[in-house]
Write a protein that holds these residues in place. Structure first.
Motif, PDB file in Angstrom:
ATOM      1  N   ASP A   1      -2.030   5.496  -8.557  1.00 31.59           N
ATOM      2  CA  ASP A   1      -1.894   4.237  -9.298  1.00 31.59           C
ATOM      3  C   ASP A   1      -2.067   2.992  -8.433  1.00 31.59           C
ATOM      4  OD1 ASP A   1      -1.525   5.521 -11.662  1.00 31.59           O
ATOM      5  OD2 ASP A   1       0.633   5.256 -11.756  1.00 31.59           O
ATOM      6  N   TYR A   2      -2.293   3.169  -7.137  1.00 31.93           N
ATOM      7  CA  TYR A   2      -2.441   1.969  -6.305  1.00 31.93           C
ATOM      8  C   TYR A   2      -3.329   2.229  -5.091  1.00 31.93           C
ATOM      9  CZ  TYR A   2       0.867   3.780  -2.799  1.00 31.93           C
ATOM     10  OH  TYR A   2       1.482   4.531  -1.813  1.00 31.93           O
ATOM     11  N   ILE A   3      -3.851   1.126  -4.587  1.00 34.15           N
ATOM     12  CA  ILE A   3      -4.615   1.129  -3.346  1.00 34.15           C
ATOM     13  C   ILE A   3      -4.133  -0.055  -2.518  1.00 34.15           C
ATOM     14  CG2 ILE A   3      -6.478  -0.221  -4.429  1.00 34.15           C
ATOM     15  CD1 ILE A   3      -8.464   1.190  -2.581  1.00 34.15           C
ATOM     16  N   SER A   4      -4.126   0.093  -1.200  1.00 35.35           N
ATOM     17  CA  SER A   4      -3.650  -0.983  -0.324  1.00 35.35           C
ATOM     18  C   SER A   4      -4.739  -1.382   0.669  1.00 35.35           C
ATOM     19  CB  SER A   4      -2.412  -0.539   0.466  1.00 35.35           C
ATOM     20  OG  SER A   4      -1.296  -0.415  -0.366  1.00 35.35           O
ATOM     21  N   ILE A   5      -4.839  -2.686   0.923  1.00 35.24           N
ATOM     22  CA  ILE A   5      -5.734  -3.178   1.970  1.00 35.24           C
ATOM     23  C   ILE A   5      -5.013  -4.266   2.761  1.00 35.24           C
ATOM     24  CG2 ILE A   5      -7.816  -2.692   0.625  1.00 35.24           C
ATOM     25  CD1 ILE A   5      -8.069  -5.750   0.234  1.00 35.24           C
TER      26      ILE A   5
ATOM     27  N   VAL B   1     -14.395  -4.311  -0.732  1.00 29.79           N
ATOM     28  CA  VAL B   1     -14.587  -4.508  -2.171  1.00 29.79           C
ATOM     29  C   VAL B   1     -15.120  -3.222  -2.795  1.00 29.79           C
ATOM     30  CG1 VAL B   1     -15.987  -5.691  -3.917  1.00 29.79           C
ATOM     31  CG2 VAL B   1     -14.850  -7.014  -2.119  1.00 29.79           C
ATOM     32  N   MET B   2     -16.098  -2.582  -2.140  1.00 34.20           N
ATOM     33  CA  MET B   2     -16.655  -1.328  -2.646  1.00 34.20           C
ATOM     34  C   MET B   2     -15.598  -0.228  -2.685  1.00 34.20           C
ATOM     35  SD  MET B   2     -19.648  -2.027  -3.582  1.00 34.20           S
ATOM     36  CE  MET B   2     -20.134  -0.358  -3.992  1.00 34.20           C
ATOM     37  N   LYS B   3     -14.717  -0.222  -1.696  1.00 31.35           N
ATOM     38  CA  LYS B   3     -13.627   0.762  -1.641  1.00 31.35           C
ATOM     39  C   LYS B   3     -12.705   0.605  -2.847  1.00 31.35           C
ATOM     40  CE  LYS B   3      -9.526   1.676   1.226  1.00 31.35           C
ATOM     41  NZ  LYS B   3      -8.807   1.225   2.446  1.00 31.35           N
TER      42      LYS B   3
ATOM     43  N   LYS C   1       0.441   2.073 -18.001  1.00 35.69           N
ATOM     44  CA  LYS C   1      -0.974   2.210 -17.630  1.00 35.69           C
ATOM     45  C   LYS C   1      -1.371   1.317 -16.448  1.00 35.69           C
ATOM     46  CE  LYS C   1      -3.011   1.230 -21.520  1.00 35.69           C
ATOM     47  NZ  LYS C   1      -4.127   1.047 -22.490  1.00 35.69           N
ATOM     48  N   ALA C   2      -0.458   0.482 -15.991  1.00 34.95           N
ATOM     49  CA  ALA C   2      -0.790  -0.500 -14.951  1.00 34.95           C
ATOM     50  C   ALA C   2      -1.204   0.174 -13.641  1.00 34.95           C
ATOM     51  CB  ALA C   2       0.393  -1.425 -14.705  1.00 34.95           C
ATOM     52  N   LYS C   3      -2.205  -0.419 -12.998  1.00 28.51           N
ATOM     53  CA  LYS C   3      -2.643  -0.010 -11.659  1.00 28.51           C
ATOM     54  C   LYS C   3      -2.462  -1.210 -10.728  1.00 28.51           C
ATOM     55  CE  LYS C   3      -4.493   3.927 -13.214  1.00 28.51           C
ATOM     56  NZ  LYS C   3      -4.049   5.267 -12.841  1.00 28.51           N
ATOM     57  N   PHE C   4      -2.412  -0.950  -9.424  1.00 24.73           N
ATOM     58  CA  PHE C   4      -2.092  -2.012  -8.478  1.00 24.73           C
ATOM     59  C   PHE C   4      -3.034  -1.998  -7.271  1.00 24.73           C
ATOM     60  CE2 PHE C   4       1.745  -0.642 -10.650  1.00 24.73           C
ATOM     61  CZ  PHE C   4       2.258  -1.834 -11.123  1.00 24.73           C
TER      62      PHE C   4
END
Length: 366
Positions: free
Chosen positions: A293-297, A310-312, A204-207
């Motif tokens: 499962d992930y988002i990158s910044i 932060v809103m993204k 269930k982990a998200k990153f």
């Protein structure tokens, strides 16, 4: 009686520190070691405080969200910003320092009192910021779960099969004493090159991946290592048991200082090599994660547009910010001064990390 004794210890310690003339005196170091020993004895007794309540954790569920990034890549800033949104539970300095009594303090409604006492301890020891980055210290400062994992006999600060049960206990404890409907936000740079194993163990982990130009990461890591090894950082010693004991082992301390020194370019070589290994792992494995499962910044984008980033992130998780605090209020820009050895070798570093730089749309040279 115990409280009076601790107050006396702190008063003596502060007097010795104030008379140090720039460097810790031998008396200060000796008394600090004595205080650590006494604290560890109290900690050994405190270990039993949570034990009766541990069966309560069996039914505690959590959804982990990991901030994944190398040390000095902006993970602390991102952790602070997201924690300030009030959308997540998170691991704090209080949770790490008082780990063995968290449930007891919560159940006995003593948590606020213990935090106040911890804050007073910081104040009496003149611990205002972390020194390595000027981040202000408080019991509620978001910190790394790896400090707790590192206390096991394996001395492994990242998640492994051996310490996975302890990791689960950490998460369940935090969730038990917090808002159980919230996602659990976690940070530990040691797990930067471990996210595939984490996903296997926690489906269930998200990153949330955060990246920073590696030349500046390497520069900052060198500065941090040399600062921590030059003289003991009391706040870091309160969190990290192996670091605390390092200053009791002169030979080991000497070797560590040598490994991060300017001699023969040793420090730069070691940190650059580690950067290549971790970035190679990232590039090899990032496509194995489902994009849902992930988002990158990038750290640079976060600093330039903190609120929108932060809103993204919150939007990615279907969350709305609960706090009225704007992200920009937590930013404290610092000058980006490269060490001479890093500036001299910046092109070579960029060359070695060309694939990583291209993947993240960074310039291939400074």
């Amino acid at each position: 009686m115990q409280q009076i004794e601790v107050e006396l210890d702190i008063a003596i310690l502060k007097e010795l520190w104030d008379s140090r003339d720039g460097y810790p005196t031998r008396n200060f170091i000796n008394y600090l070691e004595l205080l650590y020993m006494k604290t560890e004895k109290l900690g050994a007794r405190a270990k039993h405080l949570d034990e009766p309540y541990l069966p309560l954790l069996q039914e505690i569920d959590f959804t982990p969200v990991f901030i994944i990034g190398d040390r000095r890549s902006g993970t602390t800033l991102l952790y602070q910003l997201l924690a300030a949104s009030e959308c997540f539970n998170f691991v704090s300095a209080y949770h790490i320092i008082k780990y063995e009594e968290l449930i007891f303090n919560f159940v006995s409604k003593n948590e606020s009192h213990v935090k106040i006492e911890l804050d007073r301890l910081f104040e009496k020891l003149n611990l205002i910021d972390r020194k390595i980055d000027e981040v202000k210290i408080s019991p509620d400062l978001p910190e790394e779960y790896g400090f707790i994992l590192d206390r096991t006999k394996d001395r492994e600060p990242k998640i492994t099969e051996n310490n996975f049960s302890l990791f689960l206990e950490i998460c369940q404890k935090i969730q038990f004493i917090s808002d159980r409907d919230k996602l659990l936000l976690l940070k530990n740079p040691w797990d930067f090159s471990n996210f595939i194993f984490i996903k296997q163990m926690l489906p269930k982990a998200k990153f949330i991946f955060i990246h920073r130009h590696p030349v500046y990461v390497i520069n900052s890591q060198l500065k941090m290592a040399r600062s921590l090894l030059k003289q003991q950082n009391i706040y870091a010693a309160m969190l990290c048991e192996p670091y605390r004991h390092l200053f009791e082992k002169p030979l080991q301390l000497y070797v560590c200082r040598f490994l991060f020194s300017t001699l023969f370019g040793m420090g730069l070589r070691n940190i650059t090599k580690a950067a290549i290994v971790t970035r190679s792992y990232f590039l090899r494995n990032i496509d194995l994660l489902p994009k849902t499962d992930y988002i990158s910044i990038r750290y640079e984008d976060l600093c330039e547009h903190p609120d929108s980033n932060v809103m993204k992130i919150l939007s990615f998780f279907g969350l709305e910010q609960k706090s009225t605090l704007t992200a920009r209020t937590l930013l404290a820009p610092r000058p980006l001064n490269l060490l001479p050895e890093v500036a001299k070798n910046s092109d070579r570093i960029c060359d070695q990390l060309q694939s990583y730089l291209s993947y993240l749309d960074y310039s291939l040279s400074l």
